[in-house]
Design a protein around this motif. Structure first.
Motif, PDB file in Angstrom:
ATOM      1  N   LEU A  51      -2.428   3.053  10.314  1.00 41.00           N
ATOM      2  CA  LEU A  51      -2.982   2.503   9.074  1.00 41.00           C
ATOM      3  C   LEU A  51      -3.400   1.051   9.242  1.00 41.00           C
ATOM      4  O   LEU A  51      -4.319   0.578   8.558  1.00 41.00           O
ATOM      5  CB  LEU A  51      -1.966   2.600   7.932  1.00 41.00           C
ATOM      6  N   PRO A  60       0.802  -1.236   0.000  1.00 41.71           N
ATOM      7  CA  PRO A  60       0.000   0.000   0.000  1.00 41.71           C
ATOM      8  C   PRO A  60       0.832   1.283   0.000  1.00 41.71           C
ATOM      9  O   PRO A  60       0.261   2.368  -0.144  1.00 41.71           O
ATOM     10  CB  PRO A  60      -0.809  -0.110   1.304  1.00 41.71           C
ATOM     11  N   ALA A  65      -6.134   5.376   3.195  1.00 43.82           N
ATOM     12  CA  ALA A  65      -4.945   4.551   3.423  1.00 43.82           C
ATOM     13  C   ALA A  65      -5.322   3.238   4.100  1.00 43.82           C
ATOM     14  O   ALA A  65      -4.829   2.161   3.721  1.00 43.82           O
ATOM     15  CB  ALA A  65      -3.932   5.321   4.270  1.00 43.82           C
ATOM     16  N   GLN A  66      -6.194   3.312   5.097  1.00 42.02           N
ATOM     17  CA  GLN A  66      -6.654   2.081   5.749  1.00 42.02           C
ATOM     18  C   GLN A  66      -7.420   1.203   4.771  1.00 42.02           C
ATOM     19  O   GLN A  66      -7.287  -0.031   4.797  1.00 42.02           O
ATOM     20  CB  GLN A  66      -7.540   2.412   6.948  1.00 42.02           C
ATOM     21  N   CYS A 123      -0.785  13.614   9.010  1.00 44.34           N
ATOM     22  CA  CYS A 123      -0.865  12.334   8.303  1.00 44.34           C
ATOM     23  C   CYS A 123       0.391  11.502   8.538  1.00 44.34           C
ATOM     24  O   CYS A 123       0.317  10.285   8.772  1.00 44.34           O
ATOM     25  CB  CYS A 123      -1.067  12.566   6.807  1.00 44.34           C
ATOM     26  N   TRP A 161       0.840   7.796  10.143  1.00 43.25           N
ATOM     27  CA  TRP A 161       1.517   6.707   9.417  1.00 43.25           C
ATOM     28  C   TRP A 161       2.618   6.120  10.277  1.00 43.25           C
ATOM     29  O   TRP A 161       2.715   4.896  10.448  1.00 43.25           O
ATOM     30  CB  TRP A 161       2.078   7.274   8.119  1.00 43.25           C
ATOM     31  N   THR A 179      -0.530   5.158  -0.766  1.00 44.83           N
ATOM     32  CA  THR A 179      -0.661   5.987   0.430  1.00 44.83           C
ATOM     33  C   THR A 179       0.117   7.287   0.269  1.00 44.83           C
ATOM     34  O   THR A 179      -0.348   8.363   0.667  1.00 44.83           O
ATOM     35  CB  THR A 179      -0.164   5.213   1.657  1.00 44.83           C
ATOM     36  N   TRP A 201      -7.627  11.057   4.363  1.00 44.46           N
ATOM     37  CA  TRP A 201      -6.367  10.369   4.016  1.00 44.46           C
ATOM     38  C   TRP A 201      -6.210   9.085   4.829  1.00 44.46           C
ATOM     39  O   TRP A 201      -5.862   8.034   4.275  1.00 44.46           O
ATOM     40  CB  TRP A 201      -5.169  11.283   4.272  1.00 44.46           C
ATOM     41  N   ARG A 222      -6.932   0.940   1.604  1.00 44.93           N
ATOM     42  CA  ARG A 222      -5.958   0.249   0.745  1.00 44.93           C
ATOM     43  C   ARG A 222      -5.277  -0.886   1.495  1.00 44.93           C
ATOM     44  O   ARG A 222      -5.017  -1.956   0.908  1.00 44.93           O
ATOM     45  CB  ARG A 222      -4.928   1.259   0.226  1.00 44.93           C
TER      46      ARG A 222
END
Length: 291
Positions: free
Chosen positions: A74, A25, A128-129, A65, A69, A29, A124, A131
């Motif tokens: 995530l 990902p 991202a989660q 963000c 991360w 991301t 975001w 994905r």
């Protein structure tokens, strides 16, 4: 204009598709983070800030963000966060649409800036989660919004004004009709039922993670956890919230007297113009998938 739109779409797809289908990902991301940073810069400009202040706002959003991360959010289940974010979008969206274009300037600028950055950060984190949960899940959410928009456009063009007496929100977005909303609803119902049927026909290979569209779709998760009726109600709710996201951005642009959030995407306007409907849907989809 059409040539610009097509060229911009080709460039975006050339960047997004390889990132989306990469075997981890991380690239997607990172691309999403760049787009969200651009959206935060646009948000500063929409709130009458200059270049430096808008860039600083983008930096704050990127930092938020990046910390998420780095902190491993995530991969962590965040049901409480998504529940609070979803409730906030429903309540804030309803209040903003009720207040209308004239209500926006009355909101303190600090509240507007903070709310915008939080909405972008949550979008975001949610994408991202999604994905991380699998390409199938992410695409099922993205396509829900895109199908709702496409069906609404064509239904509005063909049937707008024939069955309803008034526009959906004439003071905010005069071109939108109730027929368009209903057309979008029909589109997402067809999409969700077709996707569930396709998942079943694939004999479990998708949900087992053996195909390119690894992971369960949003629809498969809702169906397995709550049954067909709840799944259909949920996708209708998400389609309605995509309309709310679109109308909220239109309200803000009309209030500040601009047509597009920026000119970053030639022929398409700005990043916020492209992701406005996704902003409420992404956290709400995560909320529904984790309850």
């Amino acid at each position: 204009m059409l040539k610009q739109r097509v060229l911009t779409a080709i460039v975006l797809l050339a960047i997004l598709l390889p990132a989306l289908f990469y075997n981890t990902p991380i690239p997607f991301t990172a691309v999403a983070l760049i787009l969200i940073a651009a959206g935060a810069w646009e948000w500063g400009r929409l709130n009458a800030y200059g270049q430096a202040a808008s860039l600083l706002l983008a930096g704050v959003c990127v930092a938020l963000c990046a910390l998420s991360w780095y902190g491993g959010l995530l991969e962590k289940p965040l049901p409480m966060l998504w529940a609070v974010a979803g409730a906030a979008w429903v309540l804030a969206g309803a209040w903003l649409l009720r207040a209308g274009v004239k209500g926006w300037p009355g909101i303190p600028k600090a509240v507007r800036l903070t709310g915008g950055v939080l909405a972008l950060w949550l979008a975001w984190l949610a994408v991202a989660q999604a994905r991380v949960m699998g390409i199938n899940f992410l695409l099922s959410v993205l396509l829900l919004v895109w199908v709702a928009d496409i069906f609404a456009y064509f239904a509005g063009k063909a049937l707008g004004g024939r069955f309803s007496k008034g526009k959906l929100a004439p003071s905010i977005s005069p071109g939108k009709s109730w027929e368009g909303v209903w057309g979008g609803m029909v589109g997402v119902l067809a999409l969700s039922i077709s996707w569930v049927a396709w998942d079943a026909a694939s004999a479990g290979t998708v949900s087992a993670g053996t195909g390119i569209l690894n992971g369960q779709s949003l629809y498969a998760r809702l169906l397995a956890q709550h049954g067909m009726l709840v799944m259909l109600i949920a996708v209708l709710f998400l389609a309605a919230m995509s309309v709310v996201g679109d109308l909220v951005e239109s309200l803000i642009k009309r209030s500040v007297g601009v047509k597009d959030s920026s000119g970053l995407l030639p022929g398409h306007g700005g990043v916020l113009d492209r992701v406005d409907a996704l902003l409420p849907v992404l956290p709400l989809a995560l909320m529904l998938a984790t309850v």
